[in-house]
Design an enzyme around this catalytic site. Structure first.
Site, PDB file in Angstrom:
ATOM      1  N   LEU A  99       0.875  -1.168   0.000  1.00 51.27           N
ATOM      2  CA  LEU A  99       0.000   0.000   0.000  1.00 51.27           C
ATOM      3  C   LEU A  99       0.911   1.217   0.000  1.00 51.27           C
ATOM      4  O   LEU A  99       1.911   1.242   0.726  1.00 51.27           O
ATOM      5  CB  LEU A  99      -0.885   0.032   1.256  1.00 51.27           C
ATOM      6  CG  LEU A  99      -1.987  -1.026   1.378  1.00 51.27           C
ATOM      7  CD1 LEU A  99      -2.664  -0.916   2.738  1.00 51.27           C
ATOM      8  CD2 LEU A  99      -3.009  -0.887   0.259  1.00 51.27           C
ATOM      9  N   ASP A 100       0.592   2.233  -0.804  1.00 51.62           N
ATOM     10  CA  ASP A 100       1.457   3.410  -0.797  1.00 51.62           C
ATOM     11  C   ASP A 100       1.368   4.115   0.556  1.00 51.62           C
ATOM     12  O   ASP A 100       0.439   3.896   1.335  1.00 51.62           O
ATOM     13  CB  ASP A 100       1.134   4.342  -1.965  1.00 51.62           C
ATOM     14  CG  ASP A 100      -0.258   4.932  -1.892  1.00 51.62           C
ATOM     15  OD1 ASP A 100      -0.532   5.698  -0.954  1.00 51.62           O
ATOM     16  OD2 ASP A 100      -1.078   4.640  -2.780  1.00 51.62           O
ATOM     17  N   ALA A 101       2.332   4.977   0.831  1.00 52.65           N
ATOM     18  CA  ALA A 101       2.441   5.591   2.152  1.00 52.65           C
ATOM     19  C   ALA A 101       1.189   6.376   2.534  1.00 52.65           C
ATOM     20  O   ALA A 101       0.815   6.431   3.713  1.00 52.65           O
ATOM     21  CB  ALA A 101       3.671   6.495   2.207  1.00 52.65           C
ATOM     22  N   ALA A 102       0.527   6.984   1.557  1.00 53.89           N
ATOM     23  CA  ALA A 102      -0.642   7.809   1.846  1.00 53.89           C
ATOM     24  C   ALA A 102      -1.926   6.998   1.995  1.00 53.89           C
ATOM     25  O   ALA A 102      -2.981   7.550   2.318  1.00 53.89           O
ATOM     26  CB  ALA A 102      -0.823   8.851   0.741  1.00 53.89           C
ATOM     27  N   THR A 103      -1.864   5.689   1.755  1.00 51.62           N
ATOM     28  CA  THR A 103      -3.025   4.814   1.857  1.00 51.62           C
ATOM     29  C   THR A 103      -2.941   3.984   3.128  1.00 51.62           C
ATOM     30  O   THR A 103      -1.887   3.420   3.435  1.00 51.62           O
ATOM     31  CB  THR A 103      -3.126   3.887   0.633  1.00 51.62           C
ATOM     32  OG1 THR A 103      -3.240   4.682  -0.545  1.00 51.62           O
ATOM     33  CG2 THR A 103      -4.335   2.967   0.732  1.00 51.62           C
TER      34      THR A 103
END
Length: 261
Positions: A118-122
């Site tokens: 999962l990307d850092a912002a998710t």
């Protein structure tokens, strides 16, 4: 002669492994006696074949199902659900010094690693395990595990936009369509909550899809991965998968599949 006896023994499956009912009991399926009943009822398979005799021996590499649901034979494997917080990267050693998954794996004896990213912002559901084979299969884009996200996006998302998301849109790396999409209650004149289900493994796919239809993502959380649901697990917390969840996950990982998006 000794070597010959060893070779003969290793070639005979009946002399290897543990008895099926013992393995089932160790996996928490049922007591040995109840496991024998399940076997006699024809509800157990080993490597796809129905077994009705409890004396059958199985190895950790065999595939055993009860009522079509796989069971865990290798008890050294661990499967953990994490509700990844925003700001944490899906890495066990981030070269830039950002918060990473070591914060959530350091207290486990096993060396756990993440299934997919999962990307850092998710935020949301991420599986941690020491089962490399399962991790490889479930994370591989060709397997197409279904994932469900809740996105808070800018603007009011109309029914026409929802239809566009499910019919398909064109991105720089090719067409993409959501398996399911719907607007959820709780939005406002400035933002909408959108539920998206898709099987694509492409990088930042939800954000790119919503950008393409004119509704940039403000917040994004993954609520479901295959048969697993995040439920009430708090952000930054972990828990071991339950036996039913694990059985469903193992069944999914072992199912025949063909390449998908």
């Amino acid at each position: 002669m000794t070597d010959q006896r060893v070779l003969m023994s290793s070639a005979d499956p009946s002399q290897e492994g543990e008895r099926l009912q013992k393995v089932m009991a160790a996996a928490g399926v049922a007591s040995r006696r109840a496991s024998e009943d399940l076997i006699a009822q024809g509800r157990v398979t080993v490597n796809g074949d129905t077994v009705t005799e409890p004396g059958r021996r199985v190895l950790p590499t065999d595939r055993v199902t009860v009522d079509g649901v796989a069971i865990q034979l290798d008890v050294t494997r661990r499967y953990v659900m994490l509700n990844k917080p925003v700001g944490v990267v899906s890495s066990l050693a981030d070269e830039s010094g950002r918060p990473d998954l070591r914060e959530f794996t350091r207290d486990y004896e096993e060396r756990l690693f993440n299934v997919g990213r999962l990307d850092a912002a998710t935020s949301g559901l991420l599986v941690l395990t020491n089962d490399g084979e399962l991790a490889h299969v479930l994370a591989h884009p060709s397997f197409g595990v279904s994932k469900m996200y809740i996105a808070k996006v800018e603007g009011v998302v109309t029914a026409q936009t929802i239809a566009k998301l499910t019919k398909g849109i064109e991105l720089d790396d090719g067409p993409i369509a959501a398996d399911k999409a719907r607007a959820l209650p709780g939005g406002s004149a400035r933002e909408t909550l959108v539920e998206l289900t898709l099987h694509s493994g492409r990088n930042r796919i939800v954000r790119r899809m919503m950008d393409a239809v004119g509704h940039p993502v403000q917040e994004l959380v993954r609520r479901q991965f295959g048969p697993l649901h995040l439920g009430t697990l708090a952000s930054g917390r972990t828990r071991d998968l339950g036996k039913l969840e694990l059985g469903q996950l193992l069944t999914l990982a072992r199912a025949p599949h063909s390449p998908t998006d």
